[in-house]
Write an enzyme that holds these catalytic residues in place. Structure first.
Site, PDB file in Angstrom:
ATOM      1  N   MET A 274       0.762  -1.208   0.058  1.00 53.89           N
ATOM      2  CA  MET A 274      -0.055  -0.019  -0.055  1.00 53.89           C
ATOM      3  C   MET A 274       0.912   1.357  -0.023  1.00 53.89           C
ATOM      4  SD  MET A 274      -2.895  -1.034  -0.142  1.00 53.89           S
ATOM      5  CE  MET A 274      -3.715   0.551   0.070  1.00 53.89           C
ATOM      6  N   ARG A 275       2.202   1.195  -0.118  1.00 56.40           N
ATOM      7  CA  ARG A 275       2.988   2.314   0.188  1.00 56.40           C
ATOM      8  C   ARG A 275       2.881   3.129  -1.314  1.00 56.40           C
ATOM      9  NH1 ARG A 275       7.758   0.148   1.663  1.00 56.40           N
ATOM     10  NH2 ARG A 275       7.512   0.746   3.532  1.00 56.40           N
ATOM     11  N   ALA A 276       2.517   2.528  -2.155  1.00 54.33           N
ATOM     12  CA  ALA A 276       2.499   3.304  -3.673  1.00 54.33           C
ATOM     13  C   ALA A 276       1.218   4.135  -3.462  1.00 54.33           C
ATOM     14  CB  ALA A 276       2.097   2.562  -4.983  1.00 54.33           C
TER      15      ALA A 276
END
Length: 662
Positions: A274-276
């Protein structure tokens, strides 16, 4: 001498924008700048510091605490409300590639801790960079554990030091900027993902723009202060705009529709985790503030995705980061609410194309550079030595390879392959008293100081420790090695698509070397001679590219291949003496070039008996001569059939042998 002005740098709009957005919102996570040498990467980064607004800091605080909200855990604190403060310029702290861990995160004075029972913490570069910029040139050459430390601090906003049971933590919020030349090796994917944004830069091919770059650089070198004064107004305007965007940032709205767009774009590129999504959202908000908007729009998301997703999309290990502009536009279009009226699902220009969601085509029936049909696995190539026609064979899908290690214990560069004495890893003993570097060994230091306490007149609590008492830990970890591939590319290797299996195995070993932070080189031999196809380098991607285009054909000059491998290792031992070599000889053991080919091959093998060698036996078929196994005996090497290079095949073989024994 004044630094080169930011607005005087010609071109590179993406890099300029990424640096500005990271300055507006440090929460974006910094910028990784990838580009060839001589593209003014460092010049633009250093010029950025002059654009940032000054910061108010508590007087005499080594950790640059904000007087409005000082860090309650500051080692120099706690700071009282209304403590004296002063304003200073934003700092640009440069981290050298060879920096030690204590220099980066700070260190504890062990003598004071033992003698006085106090924690005397000396701040490092992370403390100096707090509320400013931390710049790492050639970040891909930095040790992995230091990169991890930097990225953890950048993500958490704090740096923590744990030494001998003492813990110190302080605020460390900074804009992390790294530059790298991909020709010198890539960052690992898990480290690459930790950078917020990434930008590819290249020198302009426009003659007029190149002329302007040279003209400005020469003018700056002739009169740095006068040149900088000419751009002072433009830099001041840009700095004012950045400061205005920073003030607007907290009030920018990110509606649910924009969040849904971001999620759909990230999903379309099949990014992991989910970092993107989070970074893209933060970047879109920063871009909206930069544009003076109070709410995030599709244009903000488009810009954010172009900067935040290229290094996060799912790709093969040796593929360069990047995204398809067409796929991005398609994802943004698909994420828009459907228009009112009847749907139009018929065929048209929006149909799937070669760039929609996948890698660029490798060719096919009409491609001139693509791989051959799967049944042949071969493509003719021009002959380079007057012998039989050469062929190039594409590799298959890689697999998890067995781990081959160099014998003994080394003292080389930190990595993940062979045993070595390093400054990280598990403690296995104590260094001799003459060694005065590394991490202190607490118990050994106390033992060295204890017998002298009465003679030193110690009274009361504590322990009187002197510098001569200090003992340092002996630690064992892993080192990176030089993995030199010596590949037989003769005609016999190209028979029955054998070279396809060979390239697949070697590519899998290259992937293993990439993961273990090894240096790699490639020697090939065919026809009547051998050549160094790739000098030793940390760029495993370059080795993979050379291997993919390797032609086959001609006789087998085994002796020449061994002699060239011995020469390369001899030269490399002078250039990089601490890095131990691992030779991977890929051959079927035949020697057919010259009347005395076998005798010369045996003589050449005698030059490599001190090198840890793996003979990858490529002989196949029912009738086998066993020449590779015989060659392994001459080399004192491990003989590994091609079918046993995969880790799974080794496990199966062990299970089979265990079952037979039972």
């Amino acid at each position: 001498m004044k630094p080169y002005p930011f607005t005087a740098v010609v071109g590179m709009p993406d890099l300029r924008l990424a640096l500005v957005l990271s300055s507006i919102s440090p929460a974006v996570g910094g910028v990784l700048v990838r580009g060839e040498k001589g593209t003014a990467k460092s010049t633009m980064v250093r010029a950025l510091a002059g654009l940032l607004p000054g910061v108010d800091v508590v007087e005499h605080c080594r950790f640059s605490c904000d007087p409005v909200s000082p860090d309650p855990a500051c080692p120099d604190g706690p700071h009282a409300a209304g403590a004296p403060a002063h304003r200073r310029p934003a700092r640009l702290v440069e981290l050298p590639v060879g920096a030690a861990e204590d220099r980066v995160v700070g260190s504890l004075n062990l003598e004071k801790a033992l003698a006085e029972g106090v924690t005397d913490y000396q701040p490092g570069l992370l403390a100096a960079a707090h509320r400013g910029l931390l710049y790492v040139d050639e970040v891909n050459l930095l040790h992995d554990h230091l990169v991890d430390t930097l990225l953890d601090a950048a993500a958490m906003g704090r740096a923590t030091v744990e030494r001998e049971g003492v813990s110190v933590s302080h605020a460390a919020r900074f804009v992390l900027i790294g530059t790298m030349n991909p020709e010198e090796g890539e960052l690992r994917p898990q480290l690459l993902d930790r950078f917020g944004l990434t930008v590819e830069v290249a020198s302009s091919r426009d003659p007029e723009q190149r002329v302007e770059v040279v003209r400005r650089r020469l003018a700056y070198e002739a009169d740095p202060d006068g040149f900088a004064d000419g751009y002072a107004s433009a830099d001041a305007d840009l700095a004012a705009k950045i400061e205005a965007a920073q003030r607007l940032l907290p009030s920018v709205k990110l509606p649910d529709e924009a969040l849904r767009q971001i999620a759909e774009v990230c999903a379309s590129f099949e990014v992991d985790g989910m970092r993107a999504d989070i970074v893209t959202a933060r970047t879109a908000v920063a871009h909206a503030a930069w544009a003076g908007r109070a709410e995030v729009t599709t244009e903000d998301i488009r810009v954010a995705a172009r900067l935040a997703l290229p290094h996060r999309r799912r790709r093969n290990p040796f593929d360069a980061p990047g995204i398809s502009e067409e796929q991005l536009e398609q994802a943004l279009e698909d994420s828009q609410p459907p228009p009112e009226g009847p749907d139009d699902d018929g065929p048209g220009e929006g149909g799937p194309g070669p760039d929609d969601g996948g890698p660029p085509p490798d060719g096919g029936p009409s491609g001139s550079d693509g791989p051959p049909p799967a049944d042949s696995g071969e493509t003719p190539a021009p002959s380079g030595n007057g012998s039989s026609p050469q062929k190039t064979v594409s590799a298959g899908d890689t697999f998890r390879a067995r781990v081959f290690r160099v014998k003994g214990t080394g003292e080389g560069e930190r990595g993940r392959r062979s045993r070595a004495i390093t400054d990280t890893g598990r403690t296995i003993g104590v260094q001799p008293p003459s060694v005065r570097e590394g991490r202190p060994h607490l118990v050994a230091t106390i033992r060295a100081a204890a017998p002298h306490q009465q003679a030193r007149g110690r009274s009361g609590a504590g322990l009187e420790v002197r510098s001569a008492d200090l003992r340092f830990a002996l630690r064992e970890g892993r080192e990176g090695n030089l993995v030199l591939f010596c590949v037989d590319a003769s005609g016999s290797m190209g028979a029955r698509a054998r070279m396809r299996e060979v390239k697949t195995a070697v590519l899998s070993l290259l992937l293993d070397a990439y993961q273990r932070r090894d240096k790699v080189g490639l020697v090939t031999f065919r026809g009547a001679d051998a050549e160094l196809a790739l000098p030793p380098t940390i760029s495993v991607e370059a080795a993979a590219a050379r291997l993919e285009g390797l032609p086959t054909g001609g006789r087998t000059p085994l002796a020449e291949g061994l002699l060239e491998a011995a020469r390369v290792l001899r030269v490399e031992a002078i250039r990089d003496p601490r890095r131990r070599p691992l030779l991977v000889l890929v051959t079927d053991g035949r020697a057919t070039s010259g009347s005395d080919a076998v005798a010369r091959a045996k003589a050449a093998a005698g030059l490599l008996t001190d090198v840890t060698t793996i003979v990858m036996d490529c002989e196949t078929g029912r009738m086998r001569l066993g020449l590779a196994a015989e060659l392994a005996g001459h080399l004192g090497a491990e003989h590994v059939p091609l079918s046993e290079v995969a880790a799974e095949s080794l496990a199966s073989a062990v299970r089979e042998r265990t079952g037979r024994a039972a």
